[in-house]
Design an enzyme around this catalytic site. Structure first.
Site, short mmCIF file in Angstrom:
data_model
loop_
_atom_site.label_atom_id
_atom_site.label_comp_id
_atom_site.label_asym_id
_atom_site.label_seq_id
_atom_site.Cartn_x
_atom_site.Cartn_y
_atom_site.Cartn_z
N SER A 135 34.85 31.08 12.87
CA SER A 135 34.32 31.60 14.09
C SER A 135 33.89 32.80 14.26
O SER A 135 34.13 33.80 15.16
CB SER A 135 35.41 31.51 15.35
N GLY A 136 33.07 33.30 13.05
CA GLY A 136 32.58 34.68 12.87
C GLY A 136 31.25 34.49 13.36
O GLY A 136 30.80 33.73 14.19
N PHE A 179 38.33 33.65 2.03
CA PHE A 179 39.44 33.11 2.87
C PHE A 179 39.45 31.46 2.29
O PHE A 179 40.81 30.95 3.20
CB PHE A 179 39.30 33.30 4.49
N LYS A 191 28.64 30.82 1.99
CA LYS A 191 27.62 31.42 1.02
C LYS A 191 28.59 32.17 0.00
O LYS A 191 28.97 33.19 0.17
CB LYS A 191 26.48 32.07 1.49
N LYS A 246 21.40 34.36 -3.97
CA LYS A 246 20.63 35.42 -3.30
C LYS A 246 21.26 36.54 -2.49
O LYS A 246 20.51 37.46 -2.40
CB LYS A 246 19.75 34.67 -1.83
N ASN A 263 23.87 42.04 3.85
CA ASN A 263 23.92 42.73 2.34
C ASN A 263 23.17 43.73 2.11
O ASN A 263 23.00 44.90 1.65
CB ASN A 263 23.92 41.67 1.29
P1 NAD Z 1 31.85 36.97 9.30
O1 NAD Z 1 31.12 37.78 8.29
O2 NAD Z 1 31.39 37.19 10.84
O3 NAD Z 1 33.50 37.23 9.06
C1 NAD Z 1 34.36 37.47 10.31
C2 NAD Z 1 35.11 36.17 10.46
O4 NAD Z 1 36.03 36.08 9.49
C3 NAD Z 1 35.73 36.15 11.78
O5 NAD Z 1 35.93 34.60 12.32
C4 NAD Z 1 37.12 36.33 11.50
O6 NAD Z 1 38.09 35.81 12.41
C5 NAD Z 1 37.35 35.81 10.16
N1 NAD Z 1 38.41 36.52 9.46
C6 NAD Z 1 38.92 37.84 9.29
N2 NAD Z 1 40.12 37.97 8.66
C7 NAD Z 1 40.62 36.75 8.49
C8 NAD Z 1 41.69 36.48 7.74
N3 NAD Z 1 42.70 36.97 7.26
N4 NAD Z 1 41.68 35.04 7.50
C9 NAD Z 1 40.70 33.92 8.07
N5 NAD Z 1 39.62 34.38 8.65
C10 NAD Z 1 39.64 35.66 8.95
O7 NAD Z 1 31.74 35.34 9.31
P2 NAD Z 1 30.32 34.31 9.22
O8 NAD Z 1 29.13 35.25 9.40
O9 NAD Z 1 30.68 33.28 10.07
O10 NAD Z 1 30.36 34.05 7.69
C11 NAD Z 1 30.85 32.66 7.20
C12 NAD Z 1 30.23 32.22 6.15
O11 NAD Z 1 28.71 32.00 6.42
C13 NAD Z 1 29.93 33.34 4.73
O12 NAD Z 1 29.82 32.76 3.71
C14 NAD Z 1 28.31 33.54 4.98
O13 NAD Z 1 27.76 34.14 3.77
C15 NAD Z 1 27.67 32.64 5.63
N6 NAD Z 1 26.65 32.96 6.39
C16 NAD Z 1 26.57 33.96 7.01
C17 NAD Z 1 25.41 34.15 8.03
C18 NAD Z 1 25.11 35.17 8.81
O14 NAD Z 1 23.74 35.42 9.38
N7 NAD Z 1 26.37 35.85 9.56
C19 NAD Z 1 24.20 33.20 7.74
C20 NAD Z 1 24.42 31.98 6.96
C21 NAD Z 1 25.53 32.10 6.39
P1 13P Z 2 23.82 38.43 5.10
O1 13P Z 2 25.28 38.14 4.87
O2 13P Z 2 23.16 39.32 4.21
O3 13P Z 2 23.71 39.01 6.52
O4 13P Z 2 22.93 37.15 4.86
C1 13P Z 2 22.79 36.29 5.94
C2 13P Z 2 22.28 34.84 5.54
O5 13P Z 2 22.79 34.20 4.64
C3 13P Z 2 21.14 34.43 6.06
O6 13P Z 2 20.72 33.38 5.57
#
Ligand code: NAD
Ligand code: 13P
Length: 352
Positions: free
Chosen positions: A11-12, A102, A125, A215, A280
């Site tokens: 739920s990030g 995690f 990712k 990427k 990033n």
């Molecule tokens: P985030 O970067 O927002 O990270 C925060 C999350 O980590 C929160 O849900 C938090 O509760 C959790 N967290 C913190 N400490 C923790 C612990 N000890 N144990 C378990 N959870 C913990 O997360 P995100 O953006 O949802 O990213 C998740 C995946 O999605 C990553 O692999 C990321 O690369 C990918 N992703 C992100 C984006 C984006 O724009 N944010 C887009 C596409 C893909």
């Molecule tokens: P960042 O984690 O670098 O913000 O990338 C988000 C992403 O995966 C966009 O597709």
């Protein structure tokens, strides 16, 4: 049969945006899905309206994730559940969206609780590296939980998708006959497709997973270029070289379809969006300007969100070194050396 129950692990920033999409589709297709979507939320206490409150309680009363996706309202059929085993045991499709560091711990926490015959989709990712071998998180999830796991990845900056700005995504899904036949590619597509979130289904699961992981390394390189004040031409060169290294890595180590990287959202499009505006990229610009370590900048700049690119650069480098293939990936290597070994960022251009 019974409606398919959806669980979202995480739920990030992206986890909440994905839960919003699944919630909208569960509501729109009650003939396929159970309308209530459970989102596992790692519980924490946050300041809210002058007091300390649990993030789950705030979410379940306001439908907003005030820490990780502020300003966006989720549909009220998305329920934040702090009990990870409860989410895994009730779900027929489990969508994984947690920062990659995690995953293994969560797999151990839910050990034995996964519903039999259920499937998973990974939106993570990153790659898991034990020096001599590199594994995709879809394979890690499959190995630990026994669930068949597909992959969703694309040019999908969470804050934009959550605000329903149009984009595309790629889902790699290629189940064999042992997987429950009710989870057809059409059902998986119906869970994620929105008018603002166009889904392309492909069979190259590894290609989709690797595009999203690799990427992130290149995005650090693009941030270094911008931090140095070099121009768009330089950045494009880094992106092109990066795309070739992404393609070669997938082909050499996973026998991926070379076209996935250059034709799908999970390859070239995600590379572009991440090099223009992702986290990033943002932290790498600050790295060049301040020379503070990346983990310090992650803490200072991202309010609890997690960086994947630096860690992935390190993991991929350890793997390449073990296999004596470092010289074939000069950009990945240079980014690793700049971030972890004190190589001057200015030298990037001399070694690629
Ligand atoms: P985030 O970067 O927002 O990270 C925060 C999350 O980590 C929160 O849900 C938090 O509760 C959790 N967290 C913190 N400490 C923790 C612990 N000890 N144990 C378990 N959870 C913990 O997360 P995100 O953006 O949802 O990213 C998740 C995946 O999605 C990553 O692999 C990321 O690369 C990918 N992703 C992100 C984006 C984006 O724009 N944010 C887009 C596409 C893909
Ligand atoms: P960042 O984690 O670098 O913000 O990338 C988000 C992403 O995966 C966009 O597709």
């Amino acid at each position: 049969g019974k409606p398919i129950r959806i669980g979202v692990m995480g739920s990030g920033n992206w986890g909440t945006a994905i839960a919003k999409i699944c919630g909208e589709n569960a509501r729109e297709h009650p003939e396929i899905f159970d309308t209530q979507v459970h989102m596992w939320m790692y519980e924490e206490t946050v300041p809210y309206q002058g007091e300390q409150r649990k993030l789950t309680e705030i979410f379940n009363s306001t439908h907003e994730n005030v820490k990780y996706l502020r300003g966006v309202r989720c549909p009220s059929n998305v329920y934040a559940n702090p009990d990870v085993r409860d989410v895994s045991s009730r779900s027929d499709i489990l969508v994984w969206v947690v920062p990659h560091q995690f995953v293994e711990r969560i797999c151990h926490q839910i050990n034995g609780s996964v519903k039999s015959g259920s499937v998973a989709i990974s939106c993570i990712k990153g790659v898991s590296v034990q020096e001599e071998s590199v594994s995709l998180f879809s394979d890690v999830i499959q190995k630990h939980t026994g669930m068949y796991c597909g992959v969703l990845s694309g040019a999908n900056i969470a804050n934009e998708v959550a605000r329903e700005k149009f984009c595309e995504t790629t889902i790699g899904y290629d189940p064999d006959d042992t997987v429950n036949p009710r989870f057809t590619p059409e059902v998986i597509s119906a869970l994620f497709y929105r008018p603002y979130f166009r889904v392309q289904m492909v069979k190259d699961v590894a290609g989709v997973a690797l595009g999203g992981a690799l990427k992130n390394i290149v995005a650090v390189g693009a941030g270094i270029v911008d931090g140095l004040g070099l121009g768009d031409n330089t950045k494009s060169a880094v992106m092109r070289i990066g795309l070739m290294e992404m393609q070669n890595f997938g082909h050499v180590f996973f026998n991926c379809d070379r076209l996935t990287m250059v034709e799908q959202s999970c390859g070239v499009a995600d590379l572009i969006t991440s090099c223009l505006g992702g986290r990033n990229h943002h932290c790498a610009v600050a790295f060049v300007q301040t020379r503070k370590p990346m983990h310090v900048l992650e803490k200072e700049l991202l309010n609890g969100q997690k960086l994947q690119g630096a860690a992935t650069a390190k993991e991929v480098h350890a793997f390449l070194r073990h296999h004596n293939r470092v010289h074939e990936f000069p950009l990945f290597t240079a980014i690793y050396r700049i971030v972890y070994e004190g190589m001057p960022p200015e030298d990037l251009i001399n070694v690629i």
